[in-house]
Write an enzyme that holds these catalytic residues in place. Structure first.
Site, mmCIF file in Angstrom:
data_model
loop_
_atom_site.group_PDB
_atom_site.id
_atom_site.type_symbol
_atom_site.label_atom_id
_atom_site.label_comp_id
_atom_site.label_asym_id
_atom_site.label_seq_id
_atom_site.Cartn_x
_atom_site.Cartn_y
_atom_site.Cartn_z
ATOM 1 N N TYR A 78 -8.889 -10.818 10.626
ATOM 2 C CA TYR A 78 -8.860 -11.618 9.406
ATOM 3 C C TYR A 78 -8.778 -13.119 9.677
ATOM 4 C CZ TYR A 78 -8.250 -7.116 7.191
ATOM 5 O OH TYR A 78 -8.440 -5.819 6.779
ATOM 6 N N HIS A 90 -1.338 0.602 5.741
ATOM 7 C CA HIS A 90 -2.047 1.483 6.673
ATOM 8 C C HIS A 90 -1.282 2.789 6.909
ATOM 9 C CE1 HIS A 90 -4.890 -1.737 8.570
ATOM 10 N NE2 HIS A 90 -4.746 -1.887 7.263
ATOM 11 N N GLN A 98 0.804 -1.217 0.000
ATOM 12 C CA GLN A 98 0.000 0.000 0.000
ATOM 13 C C GLN A 98 0.842 1.273 0.000
ATOM 14 O OE1 GLN A 98 -2.616 -0.333 3.389
ATOM 15 N NE2 GLN A 98 -3.599 -2.182 2.621
ATOM 16 N N TYR A 115 -12.002 8.020 18.415
ATOM 17 C CA TYR A 115 -12.940 7.304 17.551
ATOM 18 C C TYR A 115 -12.860 5.785 17.699
ATOM 19 C CZ TYR A 115 -14.254 11.827 16.036
ATOM 20 O OH TYR A 115 -14.742 13.101 16.048
#
Length: 365
Positions: free
Chosen positions: A257, A143, A81, A246
């Site tokens: 997973y 991430h 990523q 949050y």
């Protein structure tokens, strides 16, 4: 890839005139042959800036023709990523030519999300200056967050991911992983950030408890909306307020997973619940608040992409309330990396692929 980039195709072909949520539209392919496009941003003269994950920054005309592939772009670490992420023109770009970019900085052993400021020259980025780097560094290629917005006061917000293997850091005020951070264009920290002055907290932190935030947008009232990836389920849409927590990984609608429960809590005292969640996960990406005139029925709503599930979602908003979520533009079934609203009021969608594209959605008539 170089040949594909040098010969961006202008298709401008009518793909659809079917109604979507009471709005007739047509869809055009503005540019194709793009290797993993990540972000689109708009310049005052009508051109677009595009980032490609592999490290290219392109300037493209409204007709889809490649104008410039800029030299001097910081070399990102491209792995999984990791790569080049956002580009954001400064609110005073017309007079200062300043842009901000985010990317994965470092290597396999130590990498982090970094923001730089630069001047957009005729053919190259000039005066490239790092202004913010997430600490601590990590050894995972995933991430990163890396989304940017500029607030009315000129400060910048940037999202950071938890690095996947470091989820607990999202709750630590001594770590910048799993946060949104706020800083000035020169990288200095505003005195009114919520944790300034505390010896047990990083002063750049604006909000905490995030997993992998890949959407960030400011609405017409100055409210900041964010979305982030959950694991298997629990993608979240959040309305951000400085200093709030949050929840990740203390509260989540997702499971790990391997099928294990990450937490028994979907809500937790002192932590802010999402305004909407997607379970199972759609892998949210890109985020745009619609305030244009081209589609009056969509004014005040949010649009976002989906990577794993594909396509575009519309979030019907009444101020701060989510009234509903629907899939729009059903002919788009591939991975969507970014959704933006242009100054023309049209929607722009980036298709995330080795042979990716920019789609433009405009009224049918």
């Amino acid at each position: 890839m170089k040949q594909a980039l040098a010969s961006l195709l202008v298709v401008l072909s009518l793909l659809s005139a079917a109604p979507a949520d009471a709005e007739g539209y047509r869809m055009e392919t503005v540019a194709a042959g793009l290797a993993w496009p990540w972000c689109i941003a708009f310049l005052p003269d009508g051109d677009y800036l595009l980032t490609l994950r592999g490290g290219d920054l392109l300037r493209v005309g409204p007709d889809g023709q490649l104008r410039t592939r800029y030299e001097g772009v910081p070399r990102p670490w491209v792995k999984s990523q990791g790569g080049l992420f956002d580009v954001l023109p400064d609110r005073d770009f017309a007079t200062n030519a300043i842009v901000y970019l985010t990317y994965a900085h470092g290597d396999a052993a130590a990498n982090a999300t970094r923001a730089v400021r630069a001047r957009l020259g005729a053919t190259a980025l000039e005066d490239v200056t790092p202004i913010f780097t997430v600490t601590p560094s990590k050894d995972t290629p995933v991430h990163y967050g890396g989304k940017l917005v500029q607030l009315d006061d000129g400060t910048l917000l940037m999202t950071t991911g938890d690095g996947f293997d470091y989820r607990e850091a999202a709750q630590r005020l001594t770590s910048l992983l799993g946060k949104t951070v706020r800083f000035r264009p020169d990288g200095s920290i505003p005195a009114d950030n919520p944790y300034v002055g505390r010896t047990d907290a990083e002063p750049a932190i604006w909000t905490l408890g995030h997993r992998n935030p890949q959407g960030l947008a400011v609405d017409g009232e100055g409210r900041v909306w964010e979305h982030e990836h959950g694991p298997q389920g629990g993608d979240e849409l959040n309305l951000l307020h400085p200093g709030e927590n949050y929840g990740w990984p203390v509260a989540s609608f997702g499971i790990d997973y391997n099928g294990a429960r990450i937490t028994p809590f979907t809500e937790y005292p002192g932590m802010t619940a999402p305004r909407h969640h997607w379970t199972p996960s759609i892998a949210t990406s890109g985020l745009a608040w619609y305030g244009g005139d081209a589609f009056p029925a969509w004014q005040g709503d949010l649009f976002l992409g989906a990577l794993a599930a594909g396509g575009v979602r519309r979030v019907d908003l009444d101020g701060e309330r989510v009234l509903g979520v629907s899939t729009v533009f059903p002919e788009i079934d591939g991975r969507v990396r970014d959704v933006r609203v242009g100054p023309d009021g049209f929607l722009y969608v980036l298709i995330d692929a080795e042979d990716g594209a920019v789609l433009r959605i405009r009224p049918a008539s």
